[in-house]
Design a protein around this motif. Structure first.
Motif, PDB file in Angstrom:
ATOM      1  N   GLN A  43       0.836  -1.205   0.000  1.00  0.00           N
ATOM      2  CA  GLN A  43       0.000   0.000   0.000  1.00  0.00           C
ATOM      3  C   GLN A  43       0.877   1.264   0.000  1.00  0.00           C
ATOM      4  OE1 GLN A  43      -3.142   0.163  -0.424  1.00  0.00           O
ATOM      5  NE2 GLN A  43      -4.055   1.881   0.653  1.00  0.00           N
ATOM      6  N   ARG A  47       0.546   4.190  -2.713  1.00  0.00           N
ATOM      7  CA  ARG A  47       0.281   5.567  -2.269  1.00  0.00           C
ATOM      8  C   ARG A  47       1.353   6.516  -2.785  1.00  0.00           C
ATOM      9  NH1 ARG A  47       0.273   5.900   3.714  1.00  0.00           N
ATOM     10  NH2 ARG A  47      -0.334   8.048   3.349  1.00  0.00           N
ATOM     11  N   ASP A 135      -9.220   6.933  -2.475  1.00  0.00           N
ATOM     12  CA  ASP A 135      -9.828   8.240  -2.332  1.00  0.00           C
ATOM     13  C   ASP A 135      -8.745   9.287  -2.571  1.00  0.00           C
ATOM     14  OD1 ASP A 135     -10.808  10.579  -1.371  1.00  0.00           O
ATOM     15  OD2 ASP A 135     -11.659   9.745   0.456  1.00  0.00           O
ATOM     16  N   VAL A 137      -8.563  12.460  -2.720  1.00  0.00           N
ATOM     17  CA  VAL A 137      -8.481  13.636  -1.855  1.00  0.00           C
ATOM     18  C   VAL A 137      -7.834  13.264  -0.536  1.00  0.00           C
ATOM     19  CG1 VAL A 137      -9.824  15.373  -0.631  1.00  0.00           C
ATOM     20  CG2 VAL A 137     -10.472  14.698  -2.932  1.00  0.00           C
ATOM     21  N   PHE A 138      -8.303  12.155   0.012  1.00  0.00           N
ATOM     22  CA  PHE A 138      -7.765  11.679   1.282  1.00  0.00           C
ATOM     23  C   PHE A 138      -6.273  11.408   1.141  1.00  0.00           C
ATOM     24  CE2 PHE A 138      -7.483   8.320   4.632  1.00  0.00           C
ATOM     25  CZ  PHE A 138      -7.831   9.138   5.684  1.00  0.00           C
ATOM     26  N   GLU A 139      -5.891  10.776   0.031  1.00  0.00           N
ATOM     27  CA  GLU A 139      -4.477  10.464  -0.202  1.00  0.00           C
ATOM     28  C   GLU A 139      -3.652  11.739  -0.348  1.00  0.00           C
ATOM     29  OE1 GLU A 139      -3.218   7.515  -0.072  1.00  0.00           O
ATOM     30  OE2 GLU A 139      -5.165   6.610   0.285  1.00  0.00           O
ATOM     31  N   LEU A 141      -4.354  14.610   0.992  1.00  0.00           N
ATOM     32  CA  LEU A 141      -4.267  15.278   2.291  1.00  0.00           C
ATOM     33  C   LEU A 141      -3.171  14.661   3.164  1.00  0.00           C
ATOM     34  CD1 LEU A 141      -8.011  15.715   3.263  1.00  0.00           C
ATOM     35  CD2 LEU A 141      -6.357  17.533   2.982  1.00  0.00           C
ATOM     36  N   TYR A 142      -2.996  13.359   3.001  1.00  0.00           N
ATOM     37  CA  TYR A 142      -2.024  12.657   3.853  1.00  0.00           C
ATOM     38  C   TYR A 142      -0.987  11.963   2.981  1.00  0.00           C
ATOM     39  CZ  TYR A 142      -5.617  13.593   7.245  1.00  0.00           C
ATOM     40  OH  TYR A 142      -6.524  14.237   8.032  1.00  0.00           O
TER      41      TYR A 142
END
Lengths: 148, 283
Positions: A43, A47, A135, A137-139, A141-142
């Motif tokens: 993962q 990412r 996701d 956006v989530f990725e 953001l972090y």
């Protein structure tokens, strides 16, 4: 369901029950930890690929879809040259999807970053280790720390 | 879509020291749980003194914190902690696992029971009904802290969490508060009002929590470093599966009287049995 309905198990049987329960729990825990370890490693790579693609994506509208596809194709080749390994299975880590309408039509493929053209824009999304769409956006953001 | 209430995570200040809601709620839950256990301990079929409850809580606190942290390390982010072992000790940076905490509490009960001549399962039965207080308030604290939110959703009650980006998300912390906190507290509170076979209350906790957690995880955003781990299941669900499977087996065993064994001889006094009448006594 009362204790009076069946005789109380002897102490030896009771100990065996506890022992079997504990052994099964330990085996399951070790399996879950091993599974988690493998997933985190894979993962992490996906990412990073997604994060990189989102960051470096050519922005803005192209004059037409053909030009956009050409630019996307060149960009995907470059990405695959720099990051040649797909984390989960053999094959390229970045794939170009030739769809003129909606990038969500792209077939789900685990650990792959999909690059497509939608409305003359280059769009990016990724599938996680289980082939589920991530996701963005989530990725974003972090972003993944470079820590492995 | 509902607005996020945007509660300041810092409740108030004591001089220069900020007091976070998270810590405050944990202290409140510990306080309420302690009072409840003291009251519960006075019941004739339990007979726990206030001092014994305080003693037990020391073991439970150590077990919950150590187990919760170790569980998080091995089940949620082992590659990172192998590379950064010192970070394991930085509990204040976040990262606790309920399932690890549960195992830690079980070991804590085992250690306490061994030392004080009580039955491990009876000790677990004694504390289990109080656990949802801490679990429920902990989930409220997650909501206030804008963390562990749900998946993207367009339900009318979805919330845009500031830390979760511009998309509305399921308020999964509130679902967890209602199920793992309120509902489980009611179930265990009512069930444990009567004497039950040794191990039955603890087994019901295992089953109830496992089911509730498994269901709520379908609405929760998986941990970012893991995502989904097996098809549509995330790690919280993977770790809840054995609870759902073991719960009924443990309940069945409890009603058979399988946990009605004599506690090991130790310095403490043996605990009277909370067993059902005719359920096989314990010293």
């Amino acid at each position: 369901m009362t204790a009076a309905a069946s005789p109380k198990p002897p102490a030896r049987q009771a100990r065996r029950f506890v022992l079997v329960t504990v052994i099964l729990a330990v085996i399951y825990g070790v399996w879950a930890a091993t599974l988690s370890f493998c997933i985190v490693v894979h993962q992490q790579a996906v990412r990073q690929h997604l994060w990189l693609a989102l960051r470096e994506r050519p922005r803005g509208a192209f004059p037409d879809t053909r030009t956009a596809l050409h630019a996307a194709s060149k960009w995907v080749s470059l990405l695959n040259a720099v990051y040649p390994t797909e984390p989960c299975q053999p094959g390229p880590a970045f794939r170009l999807v030739h769809t003129r309408h909606d990038a969500t039509w792209a077939p789900a493929q685990a650990c792959t970053v999909i690059i497509a053209v939608r409305h003359r824009h280059i769009v990016v999304h990724a599938y996680d280790t289980q082939g589920r769409r991530m996701d963005n956006v989530f990725e974003r953001l972090y972003p993944p720390p470079r820590r492995l | 879509m509902l607005p996020y209430p945007d509660i300041n995570p810092v409740g108030f200040h004591i001089g220069p020291l900020p007091v976070h809601w998270y810590g405050l709620l944990e202290i409140i839950s510990f306080f309420i749980g302690t009072l409840w256990l003291i009251r519960r301990g006075r019941l004739p079929h339990w007979e726990w003194t206030k001092e014994q409850v305080f003693d037990l809580e020391f073991y439970l606190a150590i077990g919950a914190i150590a187990g919760g942290r170790i569980g998080y390390v091995i089940w949620y982010d082992l590659p990172y902690y192998l590379g950064h072992p010192v970070q394991i000790l930085k509990v204040w940076d976040g990262g606790m696992s309920f399932h690890g905490g549960l195992l830690g509490v079980m070991l804590g009960c085992f250690a306490y029971a061994r030392q004080h001549g009580r039955s491990t399962m009876a000790t677990l039965d004694f504390v289990a009904p109080a656990a949802p207080i801490g679990l429920g308030l902990g989930r409220l604290a997650n909501f206030i802290n804008d963390q562990l939110f749900g998946r993207v959703s367009h339900l009318p009650w979805a919330i845009i969490f500031p830390a979760g980006g511009p998309q509305p998300r399921q308020p999964s912390q509130l679902y967890e508060f209602l199920l793992e906190g309120v509902m489980l507290l009611l179930i265990l509170g009512i069930y444990s009002r009567k004497p039950r076979p040794t191990g039955a209350v603890g087994s019901l906790f295992v089953l109830g929590y496992g089911i509730f957690r498994f269901l709520v995880e379908y609405t929760r955003q998986p941990d970012i470093q893991l995502g989904f781990v097996m098809g549509p299941l995330d790690m919280g669900q993977i770790l809840s599966v054995p609870m759902i499977l073991a719960g009924p087996a443990l309940l069945w065993w409890a009603y058979r009287g399988g946990f009605e064994t004599a506690p090991p001889a130790a310095s403490g006094r043996a605990q009277p049995s909370p067993s059902v009448p005719g359920g096989g006594g314990r010293p």
